[in-house]
Structures are given as C-alpha cells and as structure tokens.
Design a protein around this motif. Structure first.
Motif, PDB file in Angstrom:
ATOM      1  N   PHE A  26      16.178  90.417  52.224  1.00  0.00           N
ATOM      2  CA  PHE A  26      14.738  90.208  52.200  1.00  0.00           C
ATOM      3  C   PHE A  26      14.346  88.855  52.786  1.00  0.00           C
ATOM      4  CE2 PHE A  26      15.921  92.819  48.472  1.00  0.00           C
ATOM      5  CZ  PHE A  26      15.433  94.036  48.939  1.00  0.00           C
ATOM      6  N   GLY A  27      15.283  88.203  53.464  1.00  0.00           N
ATOM      7  CA  GLY A  27      14.993  86.941  54.128  1.00  0.00           C
ATOM      8  C   GLY A  27      15.173  85.716  53.273  1.00  0.00           C
ATOM      9  N   ARG A  38      14.484  99.879  47.181  1.00  0.00           N
ATOM     10  CA  ARG A  38      14.564  99.482  48.590  1.00  0.00           C
ATOM     11  C   ARG A  38      16.009  99.399  49.059  1.00  0.00           C
ATOM     12  NH1 ARG A  38      14.588  99.215  53.198  1.00  0.00           N
ATOM     13  NH2 ARG A  38      13.397  97.876  54.626  1.00  0.00           N
ATOM     14  N   LEU A  39      16.901  98.955  48.170  1.00  0.00           N
ATOM     15  CA  LEU A  39      18.318  98.836  48.523  1.00  0.00           C
ATOM     16  C   LEU A  39      19.097 100.115  48.248  1.00  0.00           C
ATOM     17  CD1 LEU A  39      19.000  95.254  47.086  1.00  0.00           C
ATOM     18  CD2 LEU A  39      18.678  95.888  49.489  1.00  0.00           C
ATOM     19  N   TYR A  74       9.402  95.236  51.492  1.00  0.00           N
ATOM     20  CA  TYR A  74       9.135  96.160  52.594  1.00  0.00           C
ATOM     21  C   TYR A  74       8.474  95.490  53.804  1.00  0.00           C
ATOM     22  CZ  TYR A  74      10.389 100.017  49.534  1.00  0.00           C
ATOM     23  OH  TYR A  74      11.073 100.873  48.711  1.00  0.00           O
ATOM     24  N   ALA A  75       8.402  94.171  53.805  1.00  0.00           N
ATOM     25  CA  ALA A  75       7.880  93.483  54.986  1.00  0.00           C
ATOM     26  C   ALA A  75       8.780  93.774  56.179  1.00  0.00           C
ATOM     27  CB  ALA A  75       7.817  91.977  54.734  1.00  0.00           C
ATOM     28  N   THR A 130       9.031  86.663  57.244  1.00  0.00           N
ATOM     29  CA  THR A 130       8.524  85.569  56.413  1.00  0.00           C
ATOM     30  C   THR A 130       7.016  85.430  56.530  1.00  0.00           C
ATOM     31  OG1 THR A 130      10.629  84.377  56.603  1.00  0.00           O
ATOM     32  CG2 THR A 130       8.703  83.098  55.938  1.00  0.00           C
ATOM     33  N   LEU A 131       6.486  85.588  57.731  1.00  0.00           N
ATOM     34  CA  LEU A 131       5.038  85.493  57.928  1.00  0.00           C
ATOM     35  C   LEU A 131       4.312  86.583  57.150  1.00  0.00           C
ATOM     36  CD1 LEU A 131       2.553  84.299  59.310  1.00  0.00           C
ATOM     37  CD2 LEU A 131       3.016  85.816  61.264  1.00  0.00           C
ATOM     38  N   TYR A 132       4.785  87.824  57.256  1.00  0.00           N
ATOM     39  CA  TYR A 132       4.155  88.922  56.522  1.00  0.00           C
ATOM     40  C   TYR A 132       4.227  88.684  55.018  1.00  0.00           C
ATOM     41  CZ  TYR A 132       3.781  91.814  60.741  1.00  0.00           C
ATOM     42  OH  TYR A 132       3.435  92.307  61.972  1.00  0.00           O
TER      43      TYR A 132
END
Length: 303
Positions: free
Chosen positions: A62-63, A223-224, A269-270, A276-278
């Motif tokens: 997820f960043g 999600r995973l 879910y971005a 990161t921006l979303y």
C-alpha cells in the motif's frame, strides 16, 4: 645501493597492509577489514554507503514504509493513552482509576482532565454555570476525546485491541498511513458522537479509533485476499457489546467504524500510479467532510 620501492598494492585506508583485492565499484585496493561482499566481488565502505543512499526504501503493498513492522506508531499511541490516564489520575485522584463508575463499579470517575477534553456538545457542568462544549468554541474536544478514558478497565479494553490490530495494520500500511487511519477514525467517531447524541451527553475513549481499526483490518485482508474469518466475529462481538451496555456512545463507535472503513478503502485501493497522492487527497477530503459536519452541528445548536 637503495632498494627499489615496493610495487605491491596497499589498502587505501590502511597503507601498511598489502592486498590484491580491489573494490568492484571504484577500483581502489581494500584489505579484509575494509571489504564488504557484494553480488560480484567486494566493495569498499564508501561505495557500500553510497549504494545504500541510492537505493529506494522498501515499500509495502500500500506504499507504506517497512519501518511499520517495528510498530513504533502503535507503541507511541498506546504510550500517549497511558500517559493521559496517569495525568488524569494525578489531577482527579485514585477514583479516576477504578471503583466509582459503571460496569459493576469497575470504571473510574470523570476528572477535571476528562471534563476538559471529552466530547461535549453544549452544556454547563453545574446548573447555571458557564457553558462548555464544542459549540462553545472548544473544538479540541473532537481530537482529545480519543485519548481519554474513564478508568483502567476502559483503557485496558481499548489498548489490547489497539496492540493486536495496530501492529498488524502498521506493518501493512506503514507508520504514517496507519497513524492517519487511527486519527481520522477517532475523529470520525467523535464527530458522530457530537452530531448524533444529545448536546449535554459526554463521551470519550479510544474505542472510536479502535472500531475503525477493526473495519480497516477486514478491508486490508480482503484487498490482500487473506482470511477474515477471525475478524468478522471480533466486529460482531464489539457491536453486540456496543448496543447492549448502557452509557456507551453508539454513535461514536459506529462513526469510528464507518470512517475507518472509508479511510481503509482509500489507502488499500488507491491506484498504484501516484498512489501516495490519491491517498493524501482522499484522507484530506475525509478530514474536511468531518469538519464540515461538525460546523453544521454547531450552527444547529446555536441557532
């Protein structure tokens, strides 16, 4: 006759040591104490340091930063909650710990600190006294209430879940994203308590944020594509607890649950490009909407 100078190469850091090993990056001679094994050959200390600086830090799905595996943010949040109840006991006496509240007398009493920081819409502490509350300009209550507890039992129930869920989520999200999730869920629960309960009804506790963590854990696992069979019963039990025990802020718990779920969806879910921006824009939008709801409630109270 003078001797010819030695042509045997020496370590660039230890000129007295002869060596035939060279750094595969810069070509300088290095002795065994200075060499670090690399994928091909060996490297000198400076090249190893430079390589580490140029490497991109490892990220989660997820960043988030892998630093989250150490659960520093979770530990810090628990530390803040514990410190606050200690301070509450110092200013309010031993009854702030236990023995003067609900749940068979196991809860603690309110203190000047809980009065100052709990969610309160618009009311006075004594008949005819000064009016306090969020609508009276005490906006900090929407934030501070998530760190206040009515006794050790109240604190312990929330901290156990924070420790279990927080470490898991922080490892997947990273400390920054996890902290944002926690604070927004706590704020969401407090705003819901402000908006949907009587203006003279106080509320406090980390359960607003913790309910958000339960929802977030379910969404992250979905999600995973991981199992959620142990998380759903946890959510059901806590919901039963919420609706069956008196003096629990139902709106606060449900508000934290919903906002935590929304933030978790944003983080999980971005889209990968510019993730990161979303995530930042989505979390900021949730924050603004919560503040807008609080402003509308304030206007309704003061109208």
């Amino acid at each position: 006759m003078s001797e010819a100078p030695s042509t045997v190469p020496v370590c660039y850091r230890h000129p007295s040591r002869e060596t035939y090993v060279r750094c595969t990056r810069c070509g300088r001679s290095i002795c065994p104490d200075c060499m670090t094994e690399a994928a091909v050959g060996h490297q000198c200390p400076e090249c190893v340091s430079e390589g580490k600086r140029s490497q991109r830090p490892a990220r989660t799905a997820f960043g988030g930063s892998r630093v989250g595996q150490a659960a520093y943010a979770t530990r810090a949040l628990i530390g803040v909650n514990v410190a606050v109840i200690v301070l509450s006991a110092l200013v309010g006496g031993t009854q702030a710990i236990a023995g003067s509240g609900g749940w068979f007398g196991l809860l603690g009493s309110g203190t000047p600190l809980t009065q100052w920081g709990e969610v309160l819409g618009y009311a006075s502490y004594v008949p005819g006294g000064e009016v306090h509350g969020i609508a009276a300009g005490e906006w900090w209550r929407l934030f501070t209430a998530m760190f206040l507890h009515y006794g050790v039992l109240h604190l312990l129930l929330n901290m156990v879940l924070l420790w279990q869920l927080g470490r898991y989520l922080e490892a997947h999200l990273g400390p920054i994203r996890f902290t944002a999730l926690y604070l927004l869920a706590g704020l969401g629960g407090n705003v819901a308590a402000y908006v949907f309960t009587a203006q003279n009804q106080p509320a406090a506790g980390a359960s607003t944020a913790v309910f958000g963590l339960v929802a977030a854990a379910i969404i992250v696992n979905r999600r995973l594509k991981l199992d959620i069979t142990t998380l759903v019963p946890l959510l059901v039990v806590n919901l039963i607890f919420t609706f069956s025990i008196r003096n629990i802020s139902v709106a606060g718990h449900l508000g934290g649950l919903v906002v935590g779920a929304v933030v978790a969806v944003i983080l999980a879910y971005a889209p990968a490009p510019r993730r990161t921006l979303y995530q930042a824009v989505g979390c900021a939008a949730v924050f603004i909407l919560l503040l807008a709801a609080a402003v509308v409630r304030t206007q309704a109270i003061l109208a």
